[in-house]
Design a protein around this motif. Structure first.
Motif, PDB file in Angstrom:
ATOM      1  N   ASN A   1      33.406 -32.804 -40.667  1.00 44.61           N
ATOM      2  CA  ASN A   1      34.048 -34.097 -40.934  1.00 44.61           C
ATOM      3  C   ASN A   1      33.041 -35.208 -41.181  1.00 44.61           C
ATOM      4  OD1 ASN A   1      36.379 -32.693 -40.391  1.00 44.61           O
ATOM      5  ND2 ASN A   1      37.240 -34.244 -39.037  1.00 44.61           N
ATOM      6  N   VAL A   2      33.533 -36.250 -41.871  1.00 47.11           N
ATOM      7  CA  VAL A   2      32.775 -37.478 -42.051  1.00 47.11           C
ATOM      8  C   VAL A   2      33.370 -38.530 -41.121  1.00 47.11           C
ATOM      9  CG1 VAL A   2      34.227 -38.121 -44.038  1.00 47.11           C
ATOM     10  CG2 VAL A   2      32.012 -39.226 -43.720  1.00 47.11           C
ATOM     11  N   LEU A   3      32.498 -39.282 -40.453  1.00 53.73           N
ATOM     12  CA  LEU A   3      32.951 -40.341 -39.552  1.00 53.73           C
ATOM     13  C   LEU A   3      33.181 -41.617 -40.359  1.00 53.73           C
ATOM     14  CD1 LEU A   3      33.337 -41.564 -36.656  1.00 53.73           C
ATOM     15  CD2 LEU A   3      30.865 -42.008 -36.661  1.00 53.73           C
ATOM     16  N   LEU A   4      34.382 -42.190 -40.256  1.00 50.01           N
ATOM     17  CA  LEU A   4      34.732 -43.424 -40.965  1.00 50.01           C
ATOM     18  C   LEU A   4      34.983 -44.517 -39.937  1.00 50.01           C
ATOM     19  CD1 LEU A   4      37.367 -41.802 -43.393  1.00 50.01           C
ATOM     20  CD2 LEU A   4      34.982 -42.335 -43.947  1.00 50.01           C
ATOM     21  N   ARG A   5      34.289 -45.645 -40.076  1.00 47.51           N
ATOM     22  CA  ARG A   5      34.516 -46.797 -39.187  1.00 47.51           C
ATOM     23  C   ARG A   5      34.677 -48.040 -40.048  1.00 47.51           C
ATOM     24  NH1 ARG A   5      33.436 -46.090 -33.714  1.00 47.51           N
ATOM     25  NH2 ARG A   5      32.034 -44.382 -33.122  1.00 47.51           N
ATOM     26  N   ALA A   6      35.731 -48.807 -39.795  1.00 42.42           N
ATOM     27  CA  ALA A   6      35.999 -50.015 -40.580  1.00 42.42           C
ATOM     28  C   ALA A   6      35.936 -51.252 -39.695  1.00 42.42           C
ATOM     29  CB  ALA A   6      37.375 -49.915 -41.236  1.00 42.42           C
ATOM     30  N   GLY A   7      35.325 -52.315 -40.232  1.00 42.34           N
ATOM     31  CA  GLY A   7      35.242 -53.583 -39.507  1.00 42.34           C
ATOM     32  C   GLY A   7      34.322 -54.549 -40.228  1.00 42.34           C
ATOM     33  N   ASP A   8      34.552 -55.866 -40.071  1.00 43.11           N
ATOM     34  CA  ASP A   8      33.697 -56.906 -40.656  1.00 43.11           C
ATOM     35  C   ASP A   8      33.515 -56.755 -42.166  1.00 43.11           C
ATOM     36  OD1 ASP A   8      33.293 -58.087 -38.156  1.00 43.11           O
ATOM     37  OD2 ASP A   8      31.576 -56.804 -37.729  1.00 43.11           O
ATOM     38  N   GLY A   9      34.582 -56.418 -42.845  1.00 47.89           N
ATOM     39  CA  GLY A   9      34.523 -56.364 -44.309  1.00 47.89           C
ATOM     40  C   GLY A   9      33.747 -55.203 -44.886  1.00 47.89           C
ATOM     41  N   GLU A  10      33.539 -54.150 -44.097  1.00 43.57           N
ATOM     42  CA  GLU A  10      32.820 -52.996 -44.637  1.00 43.57           C
ATOM     43  C   GLU A  10      33.295 -51.708 -43.981  1.00 43.57           C
ATOM     44  OE1 GLU A  10      28.753 -54.020 -43.826  1.00 43.57           O
ATOM     45  OE2 GLU A  10      28.792 -53.090 -41.843  1.00 43.57           O
ATOM     46  N   LEU A  11      33.046 -50.621 -44.694  1.00 44.77           N
ATOM     47  CA  LEU A  11      33.346 -49.284 -44.199  1.00 44.77           C
ATOM     48  C   LEU A  11      32.024 -48.564 -43.981  1.00 44.77           C
ATOM     49  CD1 LEU A  11      35.366 -46.899 -43.662  1.00 44.77           C
ATOM     50  CD2 LEU A  11      35.094 -46.325 -46.100  1.00 44.77           C
ATOM     51  N   SER A  12      31.861 -47.966 -42.809  1.00 46.41           N
ATOM     52  CA  SER A  12      30.679 -47.170 -42.504  1.00 46.41           C
ATOM     53  C   SER A  12      31.049 -45.690 -42.553  1.00 46.41           C
ATOM     54  CB  SER A  12      30.148 -47.531 -41.113  1.00 46.41           C
ATOM     55  OG  SER A  12      29.174 -46.605 -40.695  1.00 46.41           O
ATOM     56  N   LEU A  13      30.245 -44.903 -43.265  1.00 51.53           N
ATOM     57  CA  LEU A  13      30.462 -43.458 -43.359  1.00 51.53           C
ATOM     58  C   LEU A  13      29.260 -42.749 -42.771  1.00 51.53           C
ATOM     59  CD1 LEU A  13      31.174 -44.887 -46.413  1.00 51.53           C
ATOM     60  CD2 LEU A  13      32.335 -42.705 -46.647  1.00 51.53           C
ATOM     61  N   ALA A  14      29.503 -41.694 -42.009  1.00 56.21           N
ATOM     62  CA  ALA A  14      28.404 -40.937 -41.408  1.00 56.21           C
ATOM     63  C   ALA A  14      28.723 -39.450 -41.421  1.00 56.21           C
ATOM     64  CB  ALA A  14      28.146 -41.394 -39.973  1.00 56.21           C
ATOM     65  N   ALA A  15      27.692 -38.633 -41.667  1.00 54.28           N
ATOM     66  CA  ALA A  15      27.848 -37.177 -41.606  1.00 54.28           C
ATOM     67  C   ALA A  15      26.578 -36.595 -40.997  1.00 54.28           C
ATOM     68  CB  ALA A  15      28.092 -36.592 -42.987  1.00 54.28           C
ATOM     69  N   THR A  16      26.715 -35.459 -40.328  1.00 54.02           N
ATOM     70  CA  THR A  16      25.555 -34.849 -39.670  1.00 54.02           C
ATOM     71  C   THR A  16      25.722 -33.339 -39.590  1.00 54.02           C
ATOM     72  OG1 THR A  16      24.176 -34.863 -37.682  1.00 54.02           O
ATOM     73  CG2 THR A  16      26.541 -35.088 -37.347  1.00 54.02           C
ATOM     74  N   ASP A  17      24.579 -32.638 -39.490  1.00 56.59           N
ATOM     75  CA  ASP A  17      24.609 -31.196 -39.189  1.00 56.59           C
ATOM     76  C   ASP A  17      23.884 -30.933 -37.864  1.00 56.59           C
ATOM     77  OD1 ASP A  17      21.953 -31.560 -39.759  1.00 56.59           O
ATOM     78  OD2 ASP A  17      21.846 -30.091 -41.385  1.00 56.59           O
ATOM     79  N   MET A  18      23.722 -31.988 -37.059  1.00 60.69           N
ATOM     80  CA  MET A  18      23.033 -31.996 -35.762  1.00 60.69           C
ATOM     81  C   MET A  18      21.511 -32.095 -35.889  1.00 60.69           C
ATOM     82  SD  MET A  18      25.417 -31.931 -33.435  1.00 60.69           S
ATOM     83  CE  MET A  18      24.887 -31.257 -31.866  1.00 60.69           C
ATOM     84  N   ASP A  19      20.964 -31.809 -37.068  1.00 63.05           N
ATOM     85  CA  ASP A  19      19.529 -31.974 -37.292  1.00 63.05           C
ATOM     86  C   ASP A  19      19.240 -33.145 -38.220  1.00 63.05           C
ATOM     87  OD1 ASP A  19      18.663 -29.765 -35.749  1.00 63.05           O
ATOM     88  OD2 ASP A  19      19.215 -28.403 -37.377  1.00 63.05           O
ATOM     89  N   LEU A  20      20.218 -33.478 -39.054  1.00 64.47           N
ATOM     90  CA  LEU A  20      20.059 -34.517 -40.066  1.00 64.47           C
ATOM     91  C   LEU A  20      21.332 -35.348 -40.116  1.00 64.47           C
ATOM     92  CD1 LEU A  20      18.628 -35.733 -42.617  1.00 64.47           C
ATOM     93  CD2 LEU A  20      19.622 -33.854 -43.923  1.00 64.47           C
TER      94      LEU A  20
END
Length: 376
Positions: free
Chosen positions: A32-51
């Motif tokens: 999954n990709v982590l989606l966080r919304a707030g302050d006029g922007e969307l933050s996206l994050a992804a990981t494989d535990m090493d990167l």
């Protein structure tokens, strides 16, 4: 969470982060990709535990919040939406379903809790410096072809980055040096040492991290901020932050591999040489890919033979004034190195048929390549 965002902006950011996500995962949250919304922007994050890749992008936030959604599925949906469209992402009720709306299309995706998503980027990294995007691109492009893919020698599965002293005659200049080797060839490239990098530890950046950074560097602004510790490295530019674990191992003493007694020098037009090697290697067997270089004063003959295909030869004019010499190389390795030479001339410093050869760009003293010979 409820946001509206332009399709192009969302697609570009999803493209960056989802490439980290492995296609097959035994841990569901890592798909999954982590989606966080707030302050006029969307933050996206992804990981494989090493990167881990985190990117922020402007969005119209109707209701702040967060969730995690299947990365590749979300990317494929947004990729197939029409150009110029607006995308609405909405999490309602118990937060287990993400609804995506665009025009007349609507998709519902199963979500996993934000709390389950692993965090890699926390913590301060004490060494901080910046490099020009073009310099980092040069370090990567001219070394990564020599990274080993042999998993048993894991400490060679990346680029070794460290501060060093470069000798130019009697002078020593501080440099940031990148080195990669697979035991058959070695690439060593350096640039002036950036401010703040003099005390960095020698670190091995994993092959996957190198690949992902190289994709992103082309879109980067002028400079890239680097932070590192003994076990992590972070790259920051524009709205992207890439954090990676480092390879926990000791890179070999590569200086011992670089020969110092080679006394035979050949200079040749790099482009003509590479094209000739490529043509002659058409005959060589797929397994050995061997090409023989026969040197006499002022001339080089390239040759290859194969029991199945026959033989090939090609002659080139070269600048060579030493005794005759015959030496064989893997043509693929030879081409990998000569393709890094941007100037017109390639300089080969040789000893004999059994010793490693040094290859340099005549017009660029910052790069050095070592190639082991093979029997032909």
């Amino acid at each position: 969470m409820n946001i509206t965002i332009e399709r192009a902006a969302l697609l570009r950011s999803l493209g960056h982060v989802q490439s980290v996500v492995e296609r097959r995962n035994t841990i569901p949250i890592l798909s999954n990709v982590l989606l966080r919304a707030g302050d006029g922007e969307l933050s996206l994050a992804a990981t494989d535990m090493d990167l881990e890749i985190v990117e922020t992008v402007p969005a119209t936030v109707g209701r702040p919040g967060g969730t995690t959604a299947p990365a590749h599925t979300l990317f494929d949906i947004v990729r197939k939406l029409p150009d110029g469209s607006q995308v609405e992402l909405d999490i309602g009720g118990d937060g287990t379903i993400l609804t995506l709306r665009s025009g007349r299309s609507q998709f519902k995706l199963s979500c996993l809790p934000v709390e389950d998503f692993p965090q890699l980027s926390s913590g301060e990294l004490k060494h901080n410096f910046s490099v020009a995007a073009a310099d980092l691109r040069g370090l990567i492009d001219r070394t990564r072809f020599a990274i080993s893919t042999e998993e048993t020698r894991y400490y060679l599965n990346g680029i070794y980055l460290h501060a060093a002293k470069s000798k130019m005659g009697s002078l020593e200049t501080p440099v940031l040096r990148a080195v990669a080797t697979d035991g058959h060839r070695l690439a060593r490239v350096e640039m002036p040492l950036p401010d703040g990098a003099d005390a960095i530890p020698g670190v091995i950046i994993p092959r996957k991290t190198v690949t992902e950074i190289r994709k992103l560097v082309d879109e980067a602004a002028d400079r890239i901020e680097l932070s590192l510790s003994d076990n992590k490295i972070r790259f920051g530019f524009d709205s992207v932050v890439v954090t990676s674990k480092l390879i926990d191992g000791t890179f070999p003493d590569y200086e011992r591999v670089i020969p110092v007694g080679n006394d035979k020098v050949m200079e040749v037009d790099a482009k003509l040489f590479a094209a000739a090697v490529d043509r002659v290697a058409t005959i060589s067997t797929e397994k050995s890919r061997a090409v023989k270089l026969s040197l006499v004063r002022g001339a080089l003959t390239l040759s290859a033979t194969s029991p199945e295909s026959g033989s090939a030869t090609e002659e080139l004019e070269v600048n060579y004034a030493e005794s005759p010499l015959e030496i064989g190389f893997n043509s693929r390795y030879l081409l990998d190195i000569t393709q890094q030479i941007e100037g017109e001339g390639a300089q080969f410093t040789l000893a004999d048929a059994a010793s490693p050869t040094i290859i340099r760009d005549v017009a660029d003293s910052t790069a050095l390549y070592v190639l082991m010979p093979m029997r032909v």
